[in-house]
Design a protein around this motif. Structure first.
Motif, PDB file in Angstrom:
ATOM      1  N   GLU A  68      23.962  40.115  38.152  1.00  0.00           N
ATOM      2  CA  GLU A  68      22.539  39.782  38.320  1.00  0.00           C
ATOM      3  C   GLU A  68      22.309  38.646  39.313  1.00  0.00           C
ATOM      4  OE1 GLU A  68      20.101  41.543  36.913  1.00  0.00           O
ATOM      5  OE2 GLU A  68      21.626  42.841  36.031  1.00  0.00           O
ATOM      6  N   ALA A  69      23.356  38.201  39.986  1.00  0.00           N
ATOM      7  CA  ALA A  69      23.258  37.019  40.846  1.00  0.00           C
ATOM      8  C   ALA A  69      22.531  37.308  42.151  1.00  0.00           C
ATOM      9  CB  ALA A  69      24.647  36.479  41.137  1.00  0.00           C
ATOM     10  N   ASP A  70      21.763  36.330  42.583  1.00  0.00           N
ATOM     11  CA  ASP A  70      21.150  36.344  43.907  1.00  0.00           C
ATOM     12  C   ASP A  70      22.114  35.756  44.932  1.00  0.00           C
ATOM     13  OD1 ASP A  70      18.490  37.240  43.019  1.00  0.00           O
ATOM     14  OD2 ASP A  70      18.406  35.281  42.038  1.00  0.00           O
ATOM     15  N   VAL A  71      22.884  34.769  44.493  1.00  0.00           N
ATOM     16  CA  VAL A  71      23.849  34.070  45.337  1.00  0.00           C
ATOM     17  C   VAL A  71      25.175  34.017  44.593  1.00  0.00           C
ATOM     18  CG1 VAL A  71      24.407  31.891  46.502  1.00  0.00           C
ATOM     19  CG2 VAL A  71      22.024  32.645  46.357  1.00  0.00           C
ATOM     20  N   ILE A  72      26.246  34.376  45.276  1.00  0.00           N
ATOM     21  CA  ILE A  72      27.594  34.340  44.702  1.00  0.00           C
ATOM     22  C   ILE A  72      28.404  33.356  45.518  1.00  0.00           C
ATOM     23  CG2 ILE A  72      29.681  35.667  44.211  1.00  0.00           C
ATOM     24  CD1 ILE A  72      27.674  38.173  44.324  1.00  0.00           C
ATOM     25  N   ILE A  73      28.951  32.347  44.844  1.00  0.00           N
ATOM     26  CA  ILE A  73      29.755  31.331  45.511  1.00  0.00           C
ATOM     27  C   ILE A  73      31.174  31.424  44.974  1.00  0.00           C
ATOM     28  CG2 ILE A  73      30.046  28.866  45.954  1.00  0.00           C
ATOM     29  CD1 ILE A  73      26.993  28.585  45.400  1.00  0.00           C
ATOM     30  N   THR A  74      32.127  31.473  45.886  1.00  0.00           N
ATOM     31  CA  THR A  74      33.521  31.510  45.480  1.00  0.00           C
ATOM     32  C   THR A  74      34.233  30.271  45.988  1.00  0.00           C
ATOM     33  OG1 THR A  74      34.191  32.787  47.420  1.00  0.00           O
ATOM     34  CG2 THR A  74      33.578  34.028  45.478  1.00  0.00           C
ATOM     35  N   MET A  75      35.095  29.724  45.138  1.00  0.00           N
ATOM     36  CA  MET A  75      35.914  28.579  45.514  1.00  0.00           C
ATOM     37  C   MET A  75      37.255  28.727  44.806  1.00  0.00           C
ATOM     38  SD  MET A  75      35.115  24.552  45.476  1.00  0.00           S
ATOM     39  CE  MET A  75      34.177  24.608  46.986  1.00  0.00           C
ATOM     40  N   VAL A  76      38.137  29.461  45.466  1.00  0.00           N
ATOM     41  CA  VAL A  76      39.480  29.698  44.941  1.00  0.00           C
ATOM     42  C   VAL A  76      40.485  29.206  45.982  1.00  0.00           C
ATOM     43  CG1 VAL A  76      38.717  31.584  43.433  1.00  0.00           C
ATOM     44  CG2 VAL A  76      39.471  32.111  45.755  1.00  0.00           C
ATOM     45  N   PRO A  77      41.790  29.152  45.642  1.00  0.00           N
ATOM     46  CA  PRO A  77      42.739  28.470  46.518  1.00  0.00           C
ATOM     47  C   PRO A  77      42.927  29.010  47.935  1.00  0.00           C
ATOM     48  CG  PRO A  77      43.642  28.652  44.326  1.00  0.00           C
ATOM     49  CD  PRO A  77      42.390  29.468  44.347  1.00  0.00           C
ATOM     50  N   ALA A  78      43.072  30.316  48.110  1.00  0.00           N
ATOM     51  CA  ALA A  78      43.470  30.813  49.433  1.00  0.00           C
ATOM     52  C   ALA A  78      43.112  32.285  49.596  1.00  0.00           C
ATOM     53  CB  ALA A  78      44.974  30.610  49.619  1.00  0.00           C
ATOM     54  N   SER A  79      43.450  32.838  50.746  1.00  0.00           N
ATOM     55  CA  SER A  79      43.109  34.227  51.078  1.00  0.00           C
ATOM     56  C   SER A  79      43.529  35.253  50.027  1.00  0.00           C
ATOM     57  CB  SER A  79      43.694  34.607  52.441  1.00  0.00           C
ATOM     58  OG  SER A  79      43.055  33.887  53.464  1.00  0.00           O
ATOM     59  N   PRO A  80      44.757  35.192  49.487  1.00  0.00           N
ATOM     60  CA  PRO A  80      45.130  36.205  48.488  1.00  0.00           C
ATOM     61  C   PRO A  80      44.216  36.204  47.255  1.00  0.00           C
ATOM     62  CG  PRO A  80      47.101  35.105  49.279  1.00  0.00           C
ATOM     63  CD  PRO A  80      45.915  34.350  49.830  1.00  0.00           C
ATOM     64  N   GLN A  81      43.788  35.026  46.835  1.00  0.00           N
ATOM     65  CA  GLN A  81      42.893  34.945  45.678  1.00  0.00           C
ATOM     66  C   GLN A  81      41.496  35.459  46.016  1.00  0.00           C
ATOM     67  OE1 GLN A  81      44.904  32.333  46.663  1.00  0.00           O
ATOM     68  NE2 GLN A  81      46.364  32.343  44.962  1.00  0.00           N
ATOM     69  N   VAL A  82      41.025  35.171  47.227  1.00  0.00           N
ATOM     70  CA  VAL A  82      39.720  35.697  47.649  1.00  0.00           C
ATOM     71  C   VAL A  82      39.765  37.223  47.666  1.00  0.00           C
ATOM     72  CG1 VAL A  82      38.110  35.892  49.590  1.00  0.00           C
ATOM     73  CG2 VAL A  82      38.987  33.653  48.912  1.00  0.00           C
ATOM     74  N   GLU A  83      40.826  37.776  48.226  1.00  0.00           N
ATOM     75  CA  GLU A  83      40.960  39.238  48.258  1.00  0.00           C
ATOM     76  C   GLU A  83      41.020  39.812  46.853  1.00  0.00           C
ATOM     77  OE1 GLU A  83      44.390  39.419  50.776  1.00  0.00           O
ATOM     78  OE2 GLU A  83      43.178  39.187  52.600  1.00  0.00           O
ATOM     79  N   ALA A  84      41.705  39.129  45.937  1.00  0.00           N
ATOM     80  CA  ALA A  84      41.825  39.616  44.561  1.00  0.00           C
ATOM     81  C   ALA A  84      40.477  39.634  43.831  1.00  0.00           C
ATOM     82  CB  ALA A  84      42.836  38.762  43.787  1.00  0.00           C
ATOM     83  N   ILE A  85      39.635  38.642  44.099  1.00  0.00           N
ATOM     84  CA  ILE A  85      38.348  38.594  43.395  1.00  0.00           C
ATOM     85  C   ILE A  85      37.263  39.402  44.093  1.00  0.00           C
ATOM     86  CG2 ILE A  85      38.854  36.383  42.311  1.00  0.00           C
ATOM     87  CD1 ILE A  85      36.924  35.078  44.347  1.00  0.00           C
ATOM     88  N   ALA A  86      37.430  39.676  45.372  1.00  0.00           N
ATOM     89  CA  ALA A  86      36.382  40.368  46.130  1.00  0.00           C
ATOM     90  C   ALA A  86      36.467  41.881  46.041  1.00  0.00           C
ATOM     91  CB  ALA A  86      36.418  39.929  47.591  1.00  0.00           C
ATOM     92  N   TYR A  87      37.680  42.413  46.099  1.00  0.00           N
ATOM     93  CA  TYR A  87      37.855  43.857  46.235  1.00  0.00           C
ATOM     94  C   TYR A  87      38.244  44.511  44.909  1.00  0.00           C
ATOM     95  CZ  TYR A  87      37.991  42.472  51.142  1.00  0.00           C
ATOM     96  OH  TYR A  87      37.690  41.939  52.376  1.00  0.00           O
TER      97      TYR A  87
END
Length: 116
Positions: free
Chosen positions: A60-79
């Motif tokens: 239900e979010a209008d804005v999603i903010i991510t703050m994780v350690p590095a690229s592998p974690q971003v890929e894991a949470i995004a896809y």
């Protein structure tokens, strides 16, 4: 009822938790997800809504903010089926504040644009 945008915060670590708490202090509704239960309790104590999954946090979010350690974690949470891109509503703004490579940002932006 708040007219402020609904915020989803993914990654409530050393930097993410206080930043999410500052948004709560400013009156923004924040739903957060992280892998550590104690950090979800901290978010709840500050007035936020803990989410059991990324999908629940972003739905239900209008804005999603991510703050994780590095690229592998971003890929894991995004896809993937449980990730941000498959569960965020069309038109949501995705802001990544993780320490990632420029190519990861380019790839994520292209994938997000493809989802709307």
């Amino acid at each position: 009822m708040s007219t402020l945008p609904k915020i989803a915060w993914i990654g409530l670590g050393i930097m993410g938790a206080p930043m999410a708490e500052n948004l709560l202090k400013a009156g923004y509704p924040v739903t957060g997800h992280t892998l550590e239960a104690d950090k979800l309790k901290r978010l709840a104590a500050a007035g936020g809504t803990p989410a059991a999954s990324i999908a629940e946090a972003v739905r239900e979010a209008d804005v999603i903010i991510t703050m994780v350690p590095a690229s592998p974690q971003v890929e894991a949470i995004a896809y993937g089926p449980d990730g941000i891109l498959d569960n965020a509503r069309r038109g949501a703004l995705l802001i990544d504040m993780s320490s990632i490579t420029p190519q990861t940002s380019v790839d994520l932006a292209a994938a997000a644009a493809g989802k709307g």
